[in-house]
Design an enzyme around this catalytic site. Structure first.
Site, PDB file in Angstrom:
ATOM      1  N   GLU A 177      35.280  44.072  45.647  1.00 14.93           N
ATOM      2  CA  GLU A 177      35.077  44.130  47.102  1.00 14.93           C
ATOM      3  C   GLU A 177      35.930  43.087  47.813  1.00 14.93           C
ATOM      4  O   GLU A 177      35.508  41.940  47.966  1.00 14.93           O
ATOM      5  CB  GLU A 177      33.591  43.919  47.442  1.00 14.93           C
ATOM      6  N   LYS A 219      35.399  48.614  46.744  1.00 16.48           N
ATOM      7  CA  LYS A 219      34.551  48.550  47.949  1.00 16.48           C
ATOM      8  C   LYS A 219      35.333  47.853  49.055  1.00 16.48           C
ATOM      9  O   LYS A 219      35.267  46.630  49.192  1.00 16.48           O
ATOM     10  CB  LYS A 219      33.251  47.808  47.617  1.00 16.48           C
TER      11      LYS A 219
HETATM   12  P1  13P Z   1      27.379  45.667  54.687  1.00 13.03           P
HETATM   13  O1  13P Z   1      27.451  47.161  54.525  1.00 13.03           O
HETATM   14  O2  13P Z   1      26.207  45.214  55.505  1.00 13.03           O
HETATM   15  O3  13P Z   1      28.683  45.067  55.087  1.00 13.03           O
HETATM   16  O4  13P Z   1      27.039  45.084  53.246  1.00 13.03           O
HETATM   17  C1  13P Z   1      27.737  45.531  52.174  1.00 13.03           C
HETATM   18  C2  13P Z   1      27.854  44.456  51.177  1.00 13.03           C
HETATM   19  O5  13P Z   1      27.436  44.613  50.051  1.00 13.03           O
HETATM   20  C3  13P Z   1      28.527  43.191  51.545  1.00 13.03           C
HETATM   21  O6  13P Z   1      28.854  42.478  50.395  1.00 13.03           O
END
Ligand code: 13P
Length: 337
Positions: A177, A219
């Site tokens: 991510e 992500k």
């Molecule tokens: P949000 O969808 O609230 O951004 O959270 C996703 C997430 O896992 C952030 O690390």
């Protein structure tokens, strides 16, 4: 049948329009969320709230995986079974956030580096034994006129790749991510350039470390205008730019891209995902891994009131189904009523 190999796990999570519920808020973050509804963040309240989500009707239909915080992976539900078993009983897979938050990139810097590589192998060995099938690590990239620095991108992407390899060595799919933060006055074009650069470097690093891309999920943020920018890109512009950006940086063999919501409204997060899937023309599954955009409505409906738990489950289920439709390019605003 629980999927076994990395590739099976990754594909299982994003099958048939399914996405991920990000319920891995750290103790500090969940405290903030609970504060907004005037609920004390006790271990039992956190269990009650999350158990409500995991037992909601849409879990089996729309949610292929749930990202948990350490506490929740070890926590028991009201009936004495583990919460991770409740998730499995709904045909969904439990996953675990393994990064340990961010610190200053260097003393006095406005930029951050994600921590958690120390002892990661040992922690992953334990998480694998506890039944986690996938993991998550979040890197944070801030945008301004002169940020991000090259150092910030390279060090964060290198850590993501190192983490991904360790997760795979322990039989768990890594969700990588790299979040380019929405906050700021930057334009949508600048978000596009930065996101593209970040993703190119990420896949270069993953390749260098021989991470199995077929057993990995990405992500990312969507390509959006900075929240303070006077021009806010339309749904269609966000969809077009995001697809263009991903196509030029993400290998076809990656099984799935699961977006973060990053502060978007519930409806925007759904509409953007739907618009992208309506455009189509890519090999990866394009789905969701939302935290706030899946939970906000349920959190407000519950507001700590036990008599509202069922109504909160309905609110969560509605958002989950709407996002499943969006992941198939089958959503329409009229379905919201
Ligand atoms: P949000 O969808 O609230 O951004 O959270 C996703 C997430 O896992 C952030 O690390």
């Amino acid at each position: 049948m629980i999927p076994k190999t990395l590739e099976e796990i990754a594909n299982y999570i994003v099958r048939d329009g399914k996405g991920i519920l990000a319920a891995d808020e750290s103790t500090g973050t969940i405290e903030k969320r609970f504060k907004s509804i005037d609920v004390e963040s006790t271990e039992d309240n956190r269990r009650k709230y999350r158990e409500m989500l995991f037992r909601s009707p849409a879990m089996a239909e729309a949610i292929g995986g749930v990202i948990l915080f350490d506490e929740t992976l070890r926590q028991k539900a009201s009936d004495g079974n583990y919460l991770r078993e409740v998730i499995l009983d709904h045909g969904s897979l439990p996953g675990i956030k393994v990064d340990q938050g961010v610190k200053e990139l260097e003393s006095g810097s406005n930029e951050k580096i994600t921590t958690g590589l120390d002892g990661l192998h040992e922690r992953c060995q334990e998480y694998d034994k506890l039944g986690a099938k996938f993991t998550k690590w979040r890197a944070v990239i801030h945008v301004s006129d002169d940020l991000p620095s090259d150092k910030c991108i390279r060090e964060n992407m290198n850590a993501l790749a190192e983490y991904a390899l360790i997760a795979q060595q322990n039989n768990m799919v890594p969700i990588v991510e790299p979040e380019v933060i929405m906050d700021g006055s930057h334009s949508v074009e600048r978000c596009h350039v930065v996101t593209n650069q970040v993703l190119l470097i990420l896949f270069e690093m993953l390749d260098k470390k021989n991470v199995n891309i077929k057993g990995t999920l990405l992500k990312p943020n969507m390509v959006v205008s900075g929240t303070e920018n006077s021009y806010q890109a339309t749904i269609q512009e966000v969809a077009n730019k995001t697809i263009q950006c991903l196509k030029s940086s993400v290998p076809d063999e990656l099984p799935g891209i699961v977006f973060l919501s990053g502060g978007q409204s519930d409806l925007d997060a759904t509409a953007h995902l739907d618009a992208m899937n309506k455009i189509g023309g890519f090999k990866w599954k394009l789905s969701f891994s939302y935290g706030r955009a899946l939970q906000q409505a349920a959190l407000k409906t519950w507001a700590g009131n036990d008599s509202k738990l069922e109504a909160a489950q309905m609110a969560f289920s509605h958002r989950a189904i709407m996002n499943m439709k969006a992941a198939e390019g089958q959503w329409d605003k009229s379905l919201e009523n």
